[in-house]
Write a protein that holds these residues in place. Structure first.
Motif, mmCIF file in Angstrom:
data_model
loop_
_atom_site.group_PDB
_atom_site.id
_atom_site.type_symbol
_atom_site.label_atom_id
_atom_site.label_comp_id
_atom_site.label_asym_id
_atom_site.label_seq_id
_atom_site.Cartn_x
_atom_site.Cartn_y
_atom_site.Cartn_z
ATOM 1 N N GLY A 42 32.330 91.228 97.134
ATOM 2 C CA GLY A 42 33.189 91.000 95.974
ATOM 3 C C GLY A 42 33.355 89.515 95.715
ATOM 4 O O GLY A 42 33.076 88.688 96.593
ATOM 5 N N PRO A 43 33.808 89.184 94.503
ATOM 6 C CA PRO A 43 33.946 87.773 94.133
ATOM 7 C C PRO A 43 35.102 87.117 94.879
ATOM 8 O O PRO A 43 36.038 87.804 95.314
ATOM 9 N N THR A 44 35.026 85.825 95.047
ATOM 10 C CA THR A 44 36.123 85.101 95.702
ATOM 11 C C THR A 44 36.874 84.219 94.705
ATOM 12 O O THR A 44 37.980 83.775 94.976
ATOM 13 N N GLU A 45 36.244 83.951 93.557
ATOM 14 C CA GLU A 45 36.912 83.172 92.501
ATOM 15 C C GLU A 45 37.218 84.114 91.340
ATOM 16 O O GLU A 45 36.354 84.919 90.973
ATOM 17 N N PRO A 46 38.404 84.006 90.719
ATOM 18 C CA PRO A 46 38.691 84.851 89.555
ATOM 19 C C PRO A 46 37.660 84.627 88.441
ATOM 20 O O PRO A 46 37.144 83.517 88.293
ATOM 21 N N ASP A 47 37.390 85.711 87.705
ATOM 22 C CA ASP A 47 36.493 85.658 86.543
ATOM 23 C C ASP A 47 35.081 85.132 86.833
ATOM 24 O O ASP A 47 34.484 84.444 86.013
ATOM 25 N N THR A 48 34.559 85.428 88.000
ATOM 26 C CA THR A 48 33.174 85.081 88.322
ATOM 27 C C THR A 48 32.242 85.995 87.507
ATOM 28 O O THR A 48 32.517 87.192 87.411
ATOM 29 N N ASP A 97 37.702 105.189 79.884
ATOM 30 C CA ASP A 97 37.899 103.764 79.585
ATOM 31 C C ASP A 97 38.897 103.102 80.521
ATOM 32 O O ASP A 97 38.673 101.999 80.998
ATOM 33 N N ASP A 98 40.025 103.799 80.797
ATOM 34 C CA ASP A 98 41.045 103.136 81.615
ATOM 35 C C ASP A 98 40.561 102.934 83.051
ATOM 36 O O ASP A 98 40.969 101.982 83.722
ATOM 37 N N VAL A 99 39.672 103.798 83.502
ATOM 38 C CA VAL A 99 39.110 103.627 84.847
ATOM 39 C C VAL A 99 38.235 102.371 84.876
ATOM 40 O O VAL A 99 38.347 101.523 85.766
ATOM 41 N N VAL A 100 37.387 102.244 83.869
ATOM 42 C CA VAL A 100 36.524 101.056 83.814
ATOM 43 C C VAL A 100 37.382 99.797 83.720
ATOM 44 O O VAL A 100 37.146 98.816 84.440
ATOM 45 N N GLU A 101 38.399 99.860 82.861
ATOM 46 C CA GLU A 101 39.275 98.682 82.702
ATOM 47 C C GLU A 101 39.955 98.296 84.009
ATOM 48 O O GLU A 101 40.067 97.121 84.333
ATOM 49 N N LYS A 102 40.389 99.300 84.758
ATOM 50 C CA LYS A 102 41.041 99.012 86.044
ATOM 51 C C LYS A 102 40.081 98.237 86.958
ATOM 52 O O LYS A 102 40.451 97.228 87.541
ATOM 53 N N TYR A 103 38.845 98.728 87.060
ATOM 54 C CA TYR A 103 37.906 98.063 87.971
ATOM 55 C C TYR A 103 37.471 96.697 87.439
ATOM 56 O O TYR A 103 37.227 95.771 88.216
ATOM 57 N N GLU A 104 37.395 96.549 86.126
ATOM 58 C CA GLU A 104 37.104 95.214 85.545
ATOM 59 C C GLU A 104 38.211 94.247 85.963
ATOM 60 O O GLU A 104 37.937 93.123 86.392
ATOM 61 N N ASP A 141 40.293 94.549 88.493
ATOM 62 C CA ASP A 141 40.208 94.297 89.941
ATOM 63 C C ASP A 141 39.125 93.273 90.248
ATOM 64 O O ASP A 141 39.288 92.409 91.112
ATOM 65 N N TYR A 142 38.001 93.403 89.537
ATOM 66 C CA TYR A 142 36.912 92.458 89.779
ATOM 67 C C TYR A 142 37.375 91.041 89.442
ATOM 68 O O TYR A 142 37.209 90.117 90.229
ATOM 69 N N ASN A 143 37.980 90.919 88.266
ATOM 70 C CA ASN A 143 38.360 89.589 87.798
ATOM 71 C C ASN A 143 39.471 88.956 88.634
ATOM 72 O O ASN A 143 39.601 87.740 88.682
ATOM 73 N N SER A 144 40.252 89.828 89.323
ATOM 74 C CA SER A 144 41.308 89.241 90.171
ATOM 75 C C SER A 144 40.906 89.262 91.651
ATOM 76 O O SER A 144 41.752 89.099 92.527
ATOM 77 N N CYS A 145 39.626 89.501 91.904
ATOM 78 C CA CYS A 145 39.063 89.477 93.260
ATOM 79 C C CYS A 145 39.695 90.504 94.200
ATOM 80 O O CYS A 145 39.769 90.278 95.410
ATOM 81 N N THR A 146 40.174 91.613 93.659
ATOM 82 C CA THR A 146 40.757 92.641 94.536
ATOM 83 C C THR A 146 39.917 93.927 94.501
ATOM 84 O O THR A 146 40.386 94.984 94.923
ATOM 85 N N LEU A 152 35.323 102.225 94.129
ATOM 86 C CA LEU A 152 34.628 102.267 92.841
ATOM 87 C C LEU A 152 33.469 103.268 92.891
ATOM 88 O O LEU A 152 33.297 104.109 92.006
ATOM 89 N N LYS A 153 32.696 103.202 93.973
ATOM 90 C CA LYS A 153 31.531 104.084 94.060
ATOM 91 C C LYS A 153 31.941 105.547 94.199
ATOM 92 O O LYS A 153 31.300 106.427 93.650
ATOM 93 N N LYS A 154 33.030 105.777 94.940
ATOM 94 C CA LYS A 154 33.522 107.167 95.059
ATOM 95 C C LYS A 154 33.905 107.701 93.685
ATOM 96 O O LYS A 154 33.584 108.829 93.322
#
Ligand code: TRP
Length: 305
Positions: free
Chosen positions: A229-235, A254-261, A263-268, A274-276
């Motif tokens: 996973g990313p270590t800097e926000p918005d990588t 849509d809301d599932v995708v948004e949640k993971y987007e 999470d990605y952008n906040s490095c969490t 996600l894969k499950k």
């Protein structure tokens, strides 16, 4: 007012099982077209005989392709869905077109060169005239549009040439056919191993088939490549992560995708979760299609004339 619908025709080769790439790249377009156009969709059993002369599995393959298309939403009450060899007039038109094509131009087609290279032992005359048979399929219906991928553009150009030559010799009867796609909707589905797109012949573990069972889907999705996973926000996302998000957008809410987007952008982001989630949503997408295919394959009446 009686506005006659424009005519659409396309062919599907009965080789192998259909996968997500076929579904989102082709079948979904056919399904969209069925209300708007007069559609003829055909299973190209004669074309497949040029390269797969063994007839033992042909019938089962034709049935499967038909069932997979119907289960994906093609409605046989709205479109003409047929098997190429059942319409004898195609072969008749093919004969006439063959008086208008020339050995030199046929030898120069990409498909012929490919097939000769792949299988030098089986350079038969119908392989040489593969594009002429395809033109006959299309011109027989006087189709205006042919929904096909980029690899078939040359075949359509030839079909236009044959139509023009035919008209020149016999009178103006055949319209020029053109490739058709819903441009931006033509999604290329990436393969699960991050190399290229899903394809029938390459790595089976990296391709999701409409026939895959729940366990197989789960296994394939869980095996896709991720990282810590990313270590800097918005990588920016690496390609293999971008691909997973692309698959999510196709089958997750849509809301599932948004949640993971987010999470990605906040490095969490937790890729295991996600894969499950992706696996379960993929199962929810594929399973109804797979079950309907099985039901149709047990329903002989669907395939009788
Ligand atoms: N050649 C096409 C393919 O390889 C199949 C095909 C046969 C086809 N006849 C056709 C496609 C007519 C469009 C129109 O996939």
């Amino acid at each position: 007012m009686n506005l006659k619908k424009e005519i659409v025709m396309s062919g599907i080769r009965p080789t192998g099982f259909l996968h997500l790439g076929n579904y989102f790249g082709a079948i979904r377009n056919y399904v969209k077209m069925q209300d708007e156009f007069e559609c003829y969709f055909m299973v190209a059993d004669l074309h497949s005989l040029t390269t797969h002369p063994d007839t033992k599995t042909l019938k089962a393959n034709v049935h499967r392709v038909l069932a997979e298309n119907i289960a994906s939403g093609l409605d046989p009450d709205k479109v003409a869905l047929y098997c190429q060899s059942h319409v004898r007039e195609t072969s008749e038109l093919y004969l006439y077109l063959n008086m208008l094509d020339y050995k030199g131009e046929l030898e120069n087609t990409a498909i012929f060169k490919d097939k000769v290279r792949l299988n030098p032992e089986n350079v038969n005359a119908v392989l040489l005239t593969y594009t002429v048979l395809q033109a006959a399929d299309i011109l027989l219906h006087r189709a205006k549009y042919v929904p096909v991928g980029k690899d078939q553009e040359q075949h359509l150009e030839m079909a236009r040439n044959f139509a023009n030559r035919f008209n020149h010799r016999y009178g103006n009867v055949l319209p020029e056919p053109h490739a058709f796609n819903y441009n931006q909707d033509l999604v290329k589905i990436p393969s699960l191993d991050g190399t290229g797109k899903m394809s029938k012949s390459e790595n089976e573990m990296a391709t999701l088939y409409l026939a895959d069972t729940d366990d197989v889907i789960r296994k394939k999705v869980m095996k896709t490549k991720t990282d810590n996973g990313p270590t800097e926000p918005d990588t920016p996302k690496p390609d293999y992560i971008e691909n997973i998000f692309l698959l999510m957008k196709l089958v997750c809410k849509d809301d599932v995708v948004e949640k993971y987007e987010a999470d990605y952008n906040s490095c969490t982001i937790r890729y295991g979760d996600l894969k499950k989630q992706l696996a379960e949503d993929m199962i929810n997408f594929i399973t109804p299609i797979r079950s309907q295919v099985e039901a149709l394959l047990h329903n002989e009446k669907y395939y009788s004339k």
